[in-house]
Design an enzyme around this catalytic site. Structure first.
Site, mmCIF file in Angstrom:
data_model
loop_
_atom_site.group_PDB
_atom_site.id
_atom_site.type_symbol
_atom_site.label_atom_id
_atom_site.label_comp_id
_atom_site.label_asym_id
_atom_site.label_seq_id
_atom_site.Cartn_x
_atom_site.Cartn_y
_atom_site.Cartn_z
ATOM 1 N N LYS A 60 44.441 32.152 21.003
ATOM 2 C CA LYS A 60 44.875 31.539 22.026
ATOM 3 C C LYS A 60 45.630 30.006 21.779
ATOM 4 C CE LYS A 60 42.683 34.769 25.138
ATOM 5 N NZ LYS A 60 41.514 35.259 25.974
ATOM 6 N N GLN A 104 36.763 31.968 28.717
ATOM 7 C CA GLN A 104 36.624 33.031 27.768
ATOM 8 C C GLN A 104 35.348 33.896 28.315
ATOM 9 O OE1 GLN A 104 38.803 34.230 25.566
ATOM 10 N NE2 GLN A 104 37.713 35.828 25.540
ATOM 11 N N ASP A 127 44.793 33.380 34.087
ATOM 12 C CA ASP A 127 43.982 34.771 33.757
ATOM 13 C C ASP A 127 44.432 35.845 34.972
ATOM 14 O OD1 ASP A 127 43.351 35.575 31.212
ATOM 15 O OD2 ASP A 127 41.320 34.642 31.514
#
Length: 308
Positions: A60, A104, A127
């Site tokens: 990422k 994460q 997200d």
């Protein structure tokens, strides 16, 4: 119903589509930089040193660098306390150069995932996991600020009338089609089914308690496989000509590989290719698109702030 043995499904190349989207993002980032002197910023928080999480995070961060998004790297030790992590999130919520915050997952057992995720500012929830974002997604006539990245990758609705990214860029329409989503996770199965509903598909969700999943999957014009079960969906389960989007990433033993394993999806790819009309490979299908959508969400978050 034997299909001709020479039939070959069209492979949906997620890597190529993602590359196109990434170059579109890069040119928008350059435009923001030239016109306003500002670039989008993404904070990626990782707790502990899980190998898989670390490789996702570095992917990422690398993707950010490639399109000119500034990456804020927050690496916290495994034993960090929940209040410390939450205060880090608050700090990033207040940081004017951070437009997206990503934690994460999974987090260590001693930290309440739901509590941490709901502390992320709604405007920075790239997200798309904030309950308010999912709630808006579920309601007719409402638009969430951000769509979760994997569902968005599969069915990107940012233009409001269902331009389904992986599907639409492959010329597959959803309106009135029978779509079966295999799996009901908060990250993929549930939001994908809500998105397909918004795009006028007739949606069925198959899960671990479903009786005779095979007969339901066989009816589908569009199959979204997100169950986390290696090669669970066989070629014989697929209706000839169906579009198959495989979200699964499962490691199975393969002594011929240097790593000792290889990645397969939730669909038996070899078999499915002989029947399906379209199929995404694993790896190289949904994965690269998911990262591209994270970048797109970060860019969109930045544009909302910078254009004001």
């Amino acid at each position: 119903m034997a299909s001709p043995s020479d039939h070959k499904a069209t492979i949906i190349d997620g890597k190529a589509v993602a590359q196109t989207i990434r170059s579109e993002i890069a040119s928008e980032v350059r435009h923001l930089s030239d016109k306003y002197g500002k670039v989008p910023g993404l904070a990626v928080i990782i707790v502990g040193s899980r190998k898989d999480s670390q490789s996702y995070v570095s992917m990422k961060r690398k993707a950010c660098a490639e399109v000119g998004i500034k990456s804020f790297d927050i690496d916290l030790p495994q034993q960090v306390s929940e209040p410390e992590l939450i205060s880090k999130v608050h700090e990033l919520n207040a940081h004017p150069d951070v437009h997206g915050i990503l934690v994460q997952l999974p987090l260590p057992k001693h930290i309440n995932e739901e509590k941490v995720l709901s502390e992320i500012s709604l405007e920075k929830d790239v997200d798309g996991f904030h309950p308010l974002n999912i709630g808006k997604l579920a309601m007719k006539g409402r638009e969430p600020l951000f769509l979760p990245c994997t569902p968005k990758a599969i069915s990107h609705l940012s233009c409001g009338q269902g331009c389904l990214e992986l599907l639409s860029r492959s010329g597959i329409s959803t309106k009135g089609k029978k779509a079966v989503v295999v799996g009901r996770s908060n990250i993929v199965g549930l939001p994908v089914s809500l998105l397909l509903l918004k795009a006028d598909a007739t949606v069925t969700i198959v899960h671990s308690h479903t009786d005779d999943p095979e007969s339901i999957i066989r009816e589908a014009d569009i199959i979204i496989a997100a169950a986390g079960q290696a090669m669970m969906i066989k070629g014989s389960w697929i209706k000839p000509g169906a579009a198959v989007i495989d979200v699964g990433t499962n490691a199975i033993d393969d002594p011929s590989k240097k790593s000792g394993y290889r990645l397969v999806g939730d669909v038996d790819f070899q078999e499915a290719c002989k029947v399906a009309g379209w199929i995404t490979p694993v790896p190289g299908g949904v994965g690269p698109m998911t990262v591209a959508m994270l970048l797109k969400n970060t860019l969109d978050g930045a544009k909302r702030v910078i254009h004001h």
